[in-house]
Scaffold this active site. Structure first.
Site, PDB file in Angstrom:
ATOM      1  N   HIS A 119       0.826  -1.220   0.000  1.00  0.00           N
ATOM      2  CA  HIS A 119       0.000   0.000   0.000  1.00  0.00           C
ATOM      3  C   HIS A 119       0.858   1.268   0.000  1.00  0.00           C
ATOM      4  CE1 HIS A 119       0.431  -0.799   4.366  1.00  0.00           C
ATOM      5  NE2 HIS A 119       0.396   0.515   4.483  1.00  0.00           N
ATOM      6  N   CYS A 129     -31.483   4.531  -6.433  1.00  0.00           N
ATOM      7  CA  CYS A 129     -32.389   4.176  -5.341  1.00  0.00           C
ATOM      8  C   CYS A 129     -33.834   4.562  -5.652  1.00  0.00           C
ATOM      9  CB  CYS A 129     -31.929   4.870  -4.060  1.00  0.00           C
ATOM     10  SG  CYS A 129     -31.701   6.642  -4.277  1.00  0.00           S
TER      11      CYS A 129
END
Ligand SMILES: Cc1cc2nc3c(=O)[nH]c(=O)nc-3n(C[C@H](O)[C@H](O)[C@H](O)COP(=O)(O)O)c2cc1C
Length: 437
Positions: free
Chosen positions: A79, A162
């Protein structure tokens, strides 16, 4: 120049559109790395992203079979490598959750840990249900991130997944790509310009061990140096021994350099290995260290003929001890110190290079806005500067030592603009946007 964009995909329902973004960026010959949150993996799987990127997608901070001994052997953590490789970090779509986590400094998965570790500019592309978007907590988090210098691409309005209608749609991939290219283009804007920045406060010896100094930390100057560098300038930072992160050599005769890997501009490297040379792509900020006003003056004189612009943010002592005592004063006896006014370096700079674009800084203490601007204009005339940047160090969170600033810019045309209180990184960006607009 080959750019690397790290795209963080969190679990907004619009995440599937990022495949198009990856394709556009790859077409522009940009290197892509993708990190996905666990919920995004659960909803979408990694396959379509791996196919678009043509490589593995990062998901787990500690993948199966992880062996810490490998890390110690290779001295490499995945990372951190990605954080450092990023020319720009893009989070798209950015869920309300990830925005909150970044604002709170949480690093509990691959994506948030990498974001916390990067020093690359970060572009956040939110997408969510309209009520989530309008939630004051989400808006507060976004405001906080904006102040810290994160870029936010406002979501579009329209039909939401939604079933609602309103703000919350992920910006179109083409629009995200344009914003990415604009930010990358910013990086090229000062290419070919040679810029000196002075930063920190001078220290004047009283005796063999004691000095008179001031509270300047060098954070504003360092932020300007970083931003000039990110925009492609050739940067020389003259910084005081007392300024932030000075591990560089204290020998003022040689040029030290900080290597720039975009993720770690301000990380100190072993100065010895970078002394006196530039990397072929100019990937360094050159640094020289000063202690006294005299040191600083000598350094400016040494370099100024070869530079185009000078940002003089350093706080130079206004007074010098009339004489320096050549031993350690006895601490049991009272001492009377006589100080004399110091010569003003800023006022002399144009006489050393009359072509230099000169940006001076002036700290005032608890003045009304009008008086503050007048003080800036007076300083501009006295020093023949092209710009004076004034701040009121009597205000909380402004000026010496702190991470934020609020400044006013004046030029020979008079008062130009006020940059409201924000992180020094953000203020540095706005100063440059203004001066090089
Ligand atoms: C089908 C589905 C769609 C979702 N879409 C969104 C979205 O568009 N924006 C959002 O902020 N959260 C959305 N969520 C909620 C997030 O997935 C949830 O807050 C999650 O904890 C975020 O995790 P992450 O940020 O680590 O990906 C969605 C959840 C589901 C199940």
């Amino acid at each position: 120049m080959k750019y690397t964009i790290v795209i963080g995909v969190s679990s907004g329902i619009a995440a599937y559109k990022i495949v198009d973004l990856i394709k556009i960026l790859k077409y522009k010959n940009i290197e892509i790395e993708v990190i996905m949150t666990n919920t995004a993996v659960k909803i979408f799987g990694v396959e379509m992203f791996e196919k678009a990127a043509g490589k593995k997608v990062y998901t787990d901070l500690v993948p199966d079979g992880f062996d810490y001994r490998e890390v110690l052997k290779k001295r490499e953590v995945e990372h951190i490598k990605l954080a450092d490789a990023a020319s720009l970090f893009v989070i798209a779509p950015a869920t309300a959750n990830i925005i909150g986590k970044i604002a709170a400094g949480i690093a509990d998965d691959f994506l948030t840990t990498t974001i916390l570790a990067t020093e690359a500019p970060v572009l956040i592309c939110p997408s969510m249900n309209i009520h989530m978007w309008e939630n004051p907590i989400v808006q507060k988090n976004l405001d906080e991130l904006k102040k810290l210098g994160y870029f936010i691409l406002h979501p579009d309005s329209g039909q939401l997944a939604c079933g609602y209608e309103g703000v919350g749609r992920l910006a179109h991939p083409q629009k995200i790509a344009e914003e990415i290219l604009r930010l990358l283009y910013e990086k090229e804007k000062l290419k070919g310009k040679k810029i000196i920045i002075t930063a920190g406060g001078t220290s004047e010896p009283i005796d063999a061990v004691r000095t008179i100094t001031n509270r300047a930390s060098g954070k504003m100057g360092t932020a300007i140096a970083q931003e000039c560098y990110l925009r492609g300038a050739d940067v020389l930072l003259l910084k005081s021994k007392t300024a932030v992160g000075t591990n560089a050599p204290q020998d003022t005769s040689g040029v030290a350099s900080w290597k720039f890997d975009p993720g770690s501009l301000l990380r100190e490297l072993d100065p010895g290995s970078y002394r006196g040379h530039d990397s072929p792509d100019g990937g360094v900020i050159k640094i020289e260290i000063f202690e006294t006003a005299k040191n600083l003056e000598e350094l400016i004189k040494k370099y100024i003929k070869n530079y185009d612009i000078l940002f003089h943010t350093a706080a130079v002592s206004d007074f010098l001890p009339e004489k320096i005592i050549d031993k350690k004063l006895d601490s049991q006896k009272p001492v009377v110190l006589k100080l004399r006014p110091a010569p003003k370096i800023l006022h002399q700079i144009k006489s050393w290079n009359k072509k230099i674009k000169l940006v001076g800084f002036k700290a005032v203490y608890k003045l009304e806005e009008k008086e503050l601007i007048d003080a800036g204009i007076k300083k501009l005339k006295e020093s023949n500067s092209d710009y004076i940047i004034v701040n009121d160090v009597g205000k909380e969170g402004v000026g010496f030592g702190v991470d934020t600033n609020e400044v006013y810019i004046v030029s020979p045309k008079g008062f130009l603009v006020k940059i409201p209180k924000a992180s020094k990184k953000e203020v540095a960006r706005k100063i440059l946007d203004y001066i090089f607009r």
